[in-house]
Design a protein around this motif. Structure first.
Motif, mmCIF file in Angstrom:
data_model
loop_
_atom_site.group_PDB
_atom_site.id
_atom_site.type_symbol
_atom_site.label_atom_id
_atom_site.label_comp_id
_atom_site.label_asym_id
_atom_site.label_seq_id
_atom_site.Cartn_x
_atom_site.Cartn_y
_atom_site.Cartn_z
ATOM 1 N N PHE A 171 0.855 -1.086 0.105
ATOM 2 C CA PHE A 171 -0.030 0.233 -0.010
ATOM 3 C C PHE A 171 0.983 1.069 -0.136
ATOM 4 O O PHE A 171 0.494 2.036 -0.842
ATOM 5 C CB PHE A 171 -0.831 -0.026 1.251
ATOM 6 N N VAL A 175 0.980 4.174 -3.055
ATOM 7 C CA VAL A 175 0.689 5.682 -2.815
ATOM 8 C C VAL A 175 1.811 6.448 -3.334
ATOM 9 O O VAL A 175 1.557 7.295 -4.162
ATOM 10 C CB VAL A 175 0.384 5.874 -1.129
ATOM 11 N N VAL A 184 -2.365 13.081 -4.058
ATOM 12 C CA VAL A 184 -3.140 11.748 -3.481
ATOM 13 C C VAL A 184 -3.526 11.848 -2.155
ATOM 14 O O VAL A 184 -2.724 12.729 -1.274
ATOM 15 C CB VAL A 184 -2.160 10.498 -3.606
ATOM 16 N N GLU A 185 -4.699 11.584 -1.807
ATOM 17 C CA GLU A 185 -5.195 11.711 -0.474
ATOM 18 C C GLU A 185 -5.553 10.188 -0.194
ATOM 19 O O GLU A 185 -6.557 9.656 -0.634
ATOM 20 C CB GLU A 185 -6.245 12.772 -0.232
ATOM 21 N N THR A 186 -5.043 9.862 1.185
ATOM 22 C CA THR A 186 -5.439 8.599 1.734
ATOM 23 C C THR A 186 -6.681 8.984 2.817
ATOM 24 O O THR A 186 -6.582 9.557 3.969
ATOM 25 C CB THR A 186 -4.411 8.189 2.517
ATOM 26 N N ALA A 189 -6.913 3.712 4.651
ATOM 27 C CA ALA A 189 -5.567 3.068 4.434
ATOM 28 C C ALA A 189 -5.683 1.582 4.703
ATOM 29 O O ALA A 189 -6.556 1.091 5.728
ATOM 30 C CB ALA A 189 -4.213 3.827 5.532
ATOM 31 N N SER A 190 -4.531 0.699 4.225
ATOM 32 C CA SER A 190 -4.690 -0.708 4.615
ATOM 33 C C SER A 190 -3.951 -0.855 5.840
ATOM 34 O O SER A 190 -3.114 -0.292 6.343
ATOM 35 C CB SER A 190 -3.669 -1.343 3.493
ATOM 36 N N CYS A 197 -9.240 -0.372 0.722
ATOM 37 C CA CYS A 197 -8.427 1.017 0.721
ATOM 38 C C CYS A 197 -9.137 1.959 0.088
ATOM 39 O O CYS A 197 -10.158 1.562 -0.874
ATOM 40 C CB CYS A 197 -7.292 0.950 0.184
ATOM 41 N N LEU A 199 -8.632 5.781 -1.733
ATOM 42 C CA LEU A 199 -7.644 6.809 -1.877
ATOM 43 C C LEU A 199 -8.425 7.919 -2.825
ATOM 44 O O LEU A 199 -9.318 7.443 -3.696
ATOM 45 C CB LEU A 199 -6.291 6.266 -2.881
#
Length: 741
Positions: A171, A175, A184-186, A189-190, A197, A199
């Motif tokens: 993961f 990213v 990118v915005e999480t 999350a894993s 997930c 994103l």
């Protein structure tokens, strides 16, 4: 369902090898004093690609090396540090280490862990040397301005595959990889317990490109990509901020809806918002509001607003109260001043596919069998009446044309530019010249010349030895070159070109040349049968003898007497020959002649007695029926033929192969004039049979090597015909006949 990543290993191996080759070529070509920005960027991209891919596939050792290398190159790319010779040297060593690790993962070599650890420490030391004095760093802020105003975004939903530890690691790498496409915005999350997930990415690339990246680490069935428009939305704005927790008077950026604040009617708000509270003066990027002809009771303020909005609809209201401004959720007006850039086209197909060499070889073998079958049909139809069987004859002619076109197309698949070989030598020359303390410039000519892939793979080692030999034995040190009136920098030239159905590769230098006296002295010392009256060509051939070396001391480069004899043996095994020319004080030229392909050739079939032989068509100059007046005897040599103003030695094929029942009367036979390596000779045969394509079969692999024979083929009637080694026959005529005189 977990995906077996090992099925993609071969693709990774090939792409990583290509990136490493590209890195090495760039590093050898770059000038550290004035590096080209695009070259530095290309180096960074190659390292970044290898890092991302190796991390995705779980090759942590390669990822560790490329991560530090990428960090160093990133500093150079951003202009934070200058590129130095130490960085270039360390990067080249890192490339060698990565090649070793890649070969280890392919099962071809043992991984050198010590070398990998050493280069990591060396790169880390270079990175530490670039560090500036530490200063308090501001809190990280995501620069949303880096993305175009009209960028599109995607919500990415997927479930990671593999075990828990690999999923969490994968993961993070994913990213990082997606970060190269945009912001990118999480959102989810894993974790070891939950692999689902979410994103969000703002990017210019298309959904299929993103899916191709995600598919490497996620279950394909779980991948869901939903698009959203940053500039649109009702009741909510998308951004990269937390909710505002307290009333504010002024706010800037991409926010969630602002909470109502007491007394906010007098505040000012800036940015891209959803429904705004009542404001006196809206600021932003708006189109100019047109004057309102309706609702005359409403007083339009002098202030104007600009932006990407529909005209603001102001309902009728009491004059003393200001009406709230409504932003229409309708699409952007066509008359908007700022135009949305055209969407980037989807990644196009590269126009090529990867096919294993085994499949290509199988195709070539089948085409060879097709050529034989076509010859058999033509042979079978040679006795039929062409009037009665006109359609059959025409069909066979069409089959022959189609077979030839198919053969040429299939053979072109195996043809590769020799630049694949030449590209290896800048590194060889660079490393060896530094070790020997010599200044060398490498020049390449004819890099686009094509040759069979099987020959490309087999010619690399012999050429490497020839280049090293020229650098070690041929070129002098800068001091000796300066004393001889030469430039301090020597030159090695690699050239390739086609000639008479062969590919010719030359390795030349402008060094001191071969030392005739030293070679003869060394030969006498080893007890070889030599004399002082030997020609230069005969003397030069002595260095091809096993164990022969003129080096005064043994080094890691030369002096062991193993080299030129192996080169000659390997080139002979490919059906080629090697020649040497040298002039003392001027330089040396080594010429390698190889057949273009080892599969199919155009040949002329000739008859001698009851036997049939094939002459490669590229060597045939002309044919004639000699007259008695054309045969001459000069200086006791009886078998010479006068062709215009030139006397050519005659090769009687029935004498060479001891054939019974052949024609011996000059006036009843045929002379075929052959030319090979700039020398000519006449071949005496009984008759010309025809011209056609033949499939080359190795005689040495199935029987043994026969002087004067380069291979064999199967004729249309099923008989085996020998393919003549024309250069050897011409050489035999030139050597034997004068001696017989």
């Amino acid at each position: 369902m977990a995906i077996d990543m090992s099925q993609f290993y071969q693709v990774f191996f090939e792409e990583a090898a290509e990136h490493l080759a590209s890195m090495e070529a760039l590093l050898l070509a770059i000038d550290p004093a004035t590096p080209d920005t695009e070259e530095v960027n290309a180096l960074f991209r190659a390292a970044h690609s290898i890092k991302g891919s190796s991390g995705t596939f779980g090759f942590q050792d390669m990822m560790e090396v490329t991560h530090i290398l990428e960090t160093m190159l990133d500093r150079v790319r951003k202009g934070e540090a200058p590129l130095t010779d130490d960085m270039v040297d360390a990067s080249l060593v890192a490339g060698d280490v990565l090649k070793n690790l890649l070969a280890a993962h392919r099962g071809e070599d043992e991984a050198d862990r010590a070398a990998a650890e050493a280069i990591c420490h060396r790169l880390e030391a270079l990175c530490r040397a670039l560090e500036a004095p530490s200063e308090p760093s501001p809190a990280p802020v995501l620069d949303i301005s880096a993305a175009p105003v009209c960028s599109t975004g995607f919500d990415l939903y997927f479930t990671l595959s593999g075990d828990s530890t690999a999923a969490v690691d994968g993961f993070g790498h994913l990213v990082d990889e997606l970060g190269s496409f945009g912001l990118v915005e999480t959102l989810v999350a894993s974790t070891p317990e939950n692999r689902e997930c979410h994103l969000r990415i703002i990017t210019e690339v298309d959904a299929e490109t993103l899916r191709g990246v995600i598919d490497f680490v996620a279950d394909a069935a779980s991948v869901r990509i939903e698009a959203f428009d940053r500039s649109a939305g009702e009741g909510e704005a998308y951004g990269f901020f937390s909710e505002v927790q307290a009333p504010v008077e002024e706010a800037y950026g991409l926010f969630e809806p602002l909470p109502e604040a007491a007394g906010s009617s007098g505040g000012e708000a800036y940015g891209f918002f959803s429904d705004l509270p009542v404001v006196a003066e809206p600021y932003g990027f708006f189109t100019e509001l047109p004057p309102f002809s309706e609702a005359p009771a409403v007083a339009v303020p002098e202030e104007t607003a600009y932006g990407l909005f529909e005209p603001v609809a102001v309902p009728a209201a009491e004059p003393e109260t200001a009406s709230p401004v409504e932003v229409s959720p309708a699409p952007v007006a066509a008359s908007a001043v700022v135009k949305k850039p055209a969407a980037r086209p989807a990644a196009s197909d590269s126009g090529s596919i990867r096919v294993s060499v085994e499949k290509v070889d199988q195709m070539i073998n089948l085409v060879g069998e097709l050529v034989i079958t076509q010859a058999m049909l033509t042979q079978a139809a040679s006795n039929v009446d062409p009037v009665i069987f006109e359609r059959l004859i025409n069909g066979l002619a069409q089959l022959e044309r189609n077979t030839r076109d198919l053969q040429e197309s299939v053979m072109s698949i195996r043809m590769m530019p020799i630049s694949v070989v030449f590209s290896r030598f800048p590194r060889v020359v660079r490393d060896l010249s530094q070790k020997l303390g010599k200044q060398v410039e490498l020049k390449t000519i004819g890099e686009t010349t094509e040759m069979d892939k099987s020959l490309v793979e087999r010619i690399t080692d012999p050429l490497t030895h020839l280049v090293r030999n020229s650098l070690d034995h041929g070129l002098e040190t800068p001091e000796r070159r300066r004393a001889a009136g030469k430039p301090e920098t020597g030159t090695i030239t690699l050239s390739a070109y086609h000639q008479s159905g062969n590919i010719v590769i030359e390795v030349s230098d402008d060094g001191a040349g071969l030392n005739r006296a030293r070679i003869l002295a060394k030969a006498k010392e080893r007890g070889m049968p030599v004399t002082d009256v030997m020609t230069d060509q005969e003397v030069w051939q002595l260095i091809m003898e096993p164990g022969f070396s003129t080096a005064e001391q043994v080094t890691e480069v030369s002096g062991r007497g193993v080299g030129m004899d192996v080169v000659k043996k390997n080139i002979s095994a490919m059906g080629g020959r090697i020649e040497l020319d040298s002039v003392t004080g001027v330089g040396t030229r080594i010429t390698v002649r190889l057949p273009l392909t080892l599969a199919i050739l155009d040949g002329m079939s000739v008859g001698v007695g009851k036997e049939t032989y094939i002459i490669p068509l590229g060597y045939v100059m002309e044919s004639m029926q000699p007259e008695r007046g054309m045969m001459k005897s000069v200086s006791g040599v009886e078998r010479l033929i006068q062709v215009r103003d030139e006397y050519l030695p005659v090769i009687c094929l029935h004498d060479v192969f001891r054939i019974q029942g052949a024609i011996t009367d000059w006036s009843k036979g045929i002379m075929v004039v052959l030319e090979a390596d700039g020398q000519s000779a006449a071949l005496f045969i009984d008759q010309l049979i025809g011209q056609h394509q033949v499939v080359i079969k190795s005689l040495e692999a199935n029987y043994r090597r026969v002087p004067g024979v380069g291979g064999a083929t199967i004729m249309g009637d099923g008989r085996v015909a020998l393919i003549l080694d024309v250069p050897m026959l011409v050489g035999m005529a030139r050597r034997v006949l004068p001696a017989a005189a």
